[in-house]
Design a protein around this motif. Structure first.
Motif, PDB file in Angstrom:
ATOM      1  N   VAL A 270       0.859  -1.185   0.000  1.00  0.00           N
ATOM      2  CA  VAL A 270       0.000   0.000   0.000  1.00  0.00           C
ATOM      3  C   VAL A 270       0.897   1.236   0.000  1.00  0.00           C
ATOM      4  N   ARG A 271       0.654   2.153  -0.929  1.00  0.00           N
ATOM      5  CA  ARG A 271       1.454   3.373  -1.024  1.00  0.00           C
ATOM      6  C   ARG A 271       0.520   4.586  -0.935  1.00  0.00           C
ATOM      7  N   GLN A 272       0.273   5.055   0.244  1.00  0.00           N
ATOM      8  CA  GLN A 272      -0.619   6.191   0.427  1.00  0.00           C
ATOM      9  C   GLN A 272      -0.076   7.431  -0.278  1.00  0.00           C
ATOM     10  N   GLY A 273      -0.956   8.134  -0.998  1.00  0.00           N
ATOM     11  CA  GLY A 273      -0.561   9.358  -1.675  1.00  0.00           C
ATOM     12  C   GLY A 273       0.078   9.150  -3.033  1.00  0.00           C
ATOM     13  N   ILE A 274       0.217   7.892  -3.449  1.00  0.00           N
ATOM     14  CA  ILE A 274       0.802   7.608  -4.757  1.00  0.00           C
ATOM     15  C   ILE A 274      -0.313   7.356  -5.767  1.00  0.00           C
ATOM     16  N   ASN A 275      -0.102   7.824  -7.005  1.00  0.00           N
ATOM     17  CA  ASN A 275      -1.128   7.753  -8.044  1.00  0.00           C
ATOM     18  C   ASN A 275      -0.690   6.903  -9.219  1.00  0.00           C
ATOM     19  N   TYR A 276      -1.680   6.512 -10.021  1.00  0.00           N
ATOM     20  CA  TYR A 276      -1.435   5.513 -11.052  1.00  0.00           C
ATOM     21  C   TYR A 276      -2.167   5.846 -12.365  1.00  0.00           C
ATOM     22  N   ALA A 277      -1.710   5.170 -13.405  1.00  0.00           N
ATOM     23  CA  ALA A 277      -2.349   5.263 -14.716  1.00  0.00           C
ATOM     24  C   ALA A 277      -2.392   3.873 -15.335  1.00  0.00           C
ATOM     25  N   GLN A 278      -3.198   3.746 -16.402  1.00  0.00           N
ATOM     26  CA  GLN A 278      -3.285   2.470 -17.098  1.00  0.00           C
ATOM     27  C   GLN A 278      -2.645   2.569 -18.479  1.00  0.00           C
ATOM     28  N   GLU A 279      -1.928   1.522 -18.856  1.00  0.00           N
ATOM     29  CA  GLU A 279      -1.260   1.503 -20.155  1.00  0.00           C
ATOM     30  C   GLU A 279      -2.280   1.386 -21.292  1.00  0.00           C
ATOM     31  N   ILE A 280      -1.907   1.954 -22.445  1.00  0.00           N
ATOM     32  CA  ILE A 280      -2.814   1.922 -23.603  1.00  0.00           C
ATOM     33  C   ILE A 280      -2.088   1.497 -24.874  1.00  0.00           C
ATOM     34  N   TYR A 281      -0.830   1.096 -24.751  1.00  0.00           N
ATOM     35  CA  TYR A 281      -0.057   0.749 -25.947  1.00  0.00           C
ATOM     36  C   TYR A 281      -0.668  -0.427 -26.700  1.00  0.00           C
ATOM     37  N   GLN A 282      -1.456  -1.271 -26.002  1.00  0.00           N
ATOM     38  CA  GLN A 282      -2.053  -2.438 -26.620  1.00  0.00           C
ATOM     39  C   GLN A 282      -3.328  -2.121 -27.400  1.00  0.00           C
ATOM     40  N   ILE A 283      -3.860  -0.911 -27.274  1.00  0.00           N
ATOM     41  CA  ILE A 283      -5.135  -0.567 -27.903  1.00  0.00           C
ATOM     42  C   ILE A 283      -5.050  -0.405 -29.423  1.00  0.00           C
ATOM     43  N   PRO A 284      -4.019   0.230 -29.984  1.00  0.00           N
ATOM     44  CA  PRO A 284      -3.990   0.420 -31.442  1.00  0.00           C
ATOM     45  C   PRO A 284      -4.169  -0.860 -32.249  1.00  0.00           C
ATOM     46  N   ALA A 285      -3.677  -1.984 -31.752  1.00  0.00           N
ATOM     47  CA  ALA A 285      -3.800  -3.248 -32.490  1.00  0.00           C
ATOM     48  C   ALA A 285      -5.249  -3.698 -32.625  1.00  0.00           C
ATOM     49  N   CYS A 286      -6.132  -3.138 -31.794  1.00  0.00           N
ATOM     50  CA  CYS A 286      -7.534  -3.550 -31.797  1.00  0.00           C
ATOM     51  C   CYS A 286      -8.419  -2.666 -32.670  1.00  0.00           C
ATOM     52  N   PHE A 287      -7.818  -1.639 -33.269  1.00  0.00           N
ATOM     53  CA  PHE A 287      -8.571  -0.745 -34.160  1.00  0.00           C
ATOM     54  C   PHE A 287      -7.953  -0.823 -35.552  1.00  0.00           C
ATOM     55  N   THR A 288      -8.759  -1.185 -36.530  1.00  0.00           N
ATOM     56  CA  THR A 288      -8.270  -1.398 -37.887  1.00  0.00           C
ATOM     57  C   THR A 288      -8.694  -0.247 -38.803  1.00  0.00           C
ATOM     58  N   THR A 289      -8.668  -0.467 -40.098  1.00  0.00           N
ATOM     59  CA  THR A 289      -8.972   0.568 -41.088  1.00  0.00           C
ATOM     60  C   THR A 289     -10.263   1.310 -40.754  1.00  0.00           C
ATOM     61  N   GLY A 290     -10.184   2.642 -40.803  1.00  0.00           N
ATOM     62  CA  GLY A 290     -11.358   3.455 -40.499  1.00  0.00           C
ATOM     63  C   GLY A 290     -11.621   3.609 -39.021  1.00  0.00           C
ATOM     64  N   ASN A 291     -10.604   3.319 -38.185  1.00  0.00           N
ATOM     65  CA  ASN A 291     -10.768   3.377 -36.724  1.00  0.00           C
ATOM     66  C   ASN A 291     -11.878   2.446 -36.240  1.00  0.00           C
ATOM     67  N   LYS A 292     -12.024   1.308 -36.902  1.00  0.00           N
ATOM     68  CA  LYS A 292     -13.058   0.345 -36.519  1.00  0.00           C
ATOM     69  C   LYS A 292     -12.503  -0.648 -35.499  1.00  0.00           C
TER      70      LYS A 292
END
Length: 305
Positions: A270-292
């Motif tokens: 537990v790290r009180q006062g520490i903040n976090y984010a979520q990675e998104i590098y894996q998302i582009p592979a899931c969107f193809t031509t036309g941002n679908k």
């Protein structure tokens, strides 16, 4: 974490919609003065839920500003594109899963192609709202493994550029690196938080939700309620490397607004006062031509419905 409230009452959240660590110096867009941010991460009536430093041959540092960020009713976000997106594609807005207007997705739940007419205040470099964008649908939303919502808009990147002179932010499609100098840019508060990527968390657990390989900030990034969904920008490239989402407010263990770190052996930190984010590098592979969205595309590892 509490369910975001609508409209007049700002929502509480995990980090954009809800979490809130200790106060830290931030930069006010209007005055440029440093201010102390009260603890808090999505805005609410109550309070609620790397890359190494560039080498000598690296490109010049790109100034980080608010251009392309957006303000939601309860959170922050950004207009994003992927490396293979084109100017004529429908634009996309990235924020947190817990910022979804219909409420937090349950653990294990994945939402795709859900009708939405949500609006977003588009900001320019100096954090002035220059226009309003509208969603046509929720392309993807989940709080499982990650904490993201991606809206598809009624306008293309080219139309946004023509009307407002604003270009989208590009999502980095490679894993971020510890030590990278970053800035969390909140469209909701029109404030920025600068620090570095401290490291990565095998599992980050908060209430019913568990996120994989989360980004841990160094202590300088004291994000507050309303910053949920803010893009986390690599200071050297201006690319989006993560999406801001939570922090441990009170030092509690694995509860809403108090996420805990769990390692490969099950040990909890537990790290009180520490903040976090979520990675998104894996998302582009899931969107193809036309941002679908195509969750069956090669290399797509996002959770499926």
């Amino acid at each position: 974490m509490k369910k975001p409230l609508l409209a007049v009452l700002a929502t509480l959240v995990i980090t954009g919609a809800g979490m809130a660590p200790a106060a830290a110096a931030t930069v006010d867009a209007a005055t440029g003065a440093a201010t102390q941010a009260a603890p808090g991460k999505a805005a609410t009536a109550q309070s609620a839920p790397v890359r190494s430093a560039p080498a000598k041959s690296a490109p010049a540092i790109r100034a980080v500003n608010f251009a392309g960020t957006v303000a939601l009713s309860n959170c922050s976000g950004s207009v994003i594109r992927f490396p293979n997106s084109t100017d004529t594609d429908p634009a996309l807005v990235l924020t947190n899963g817990h910022c979804l207007e219909t409420g937090f997705p349950a653990a294990g739940q994945v939402i795709v192609d859900q009708a939405s007419s949500r609006t977003f205040g588009l900001l320019n470099a100096s954090a002035t709202q220059v226009g309003t964008l509208r969603a046509s649908k929720v392309a993807y939303s989940t709080m499982t493994d990650t904490d993201v919502t991606i809206y598809q808009l009624t306008t293309t990147y080219a139309q946004i550029k023509s009307s407002y002179g604003i270009s989208p932010l590009t999502v980095q499609n490679t894993h971020p690196t510890a030590g990278t100098a970053i800035t969390v840019v909140s469209g909701y508060w029109k404030k920025t938080y600068a620090c570095n990527i401290d490291g990565f968390v095998y599992r980050l657990k908060e209430g019913d939700w568990t996120w994989k390989d989360s980004v841990r900030y160094t202590s300088a990034c004291q994000t507050i309620g309303g910053t949920s969904g803010s893009p986390v920008l690599d200071n050297a490239t201006g690319s989006v490397v993560a999406v801001n989402n939570t922090g441990n407010e009170d030092g509690a263990r694995c509860t809403v607004n108090n996420p805990c770190e769990v390692d490969q052996n099950g040990a909890v930190t537990v790290r009180q006062g520490i903040n976090y984010a979520q990675e998104i590098y894996q998302i582009p592979a899931c969107f193809t031509t036309g941002n679908k969205l195509n969750l069956s595309a090669s290399g797509c590892t996002l959770p499926k419905p």
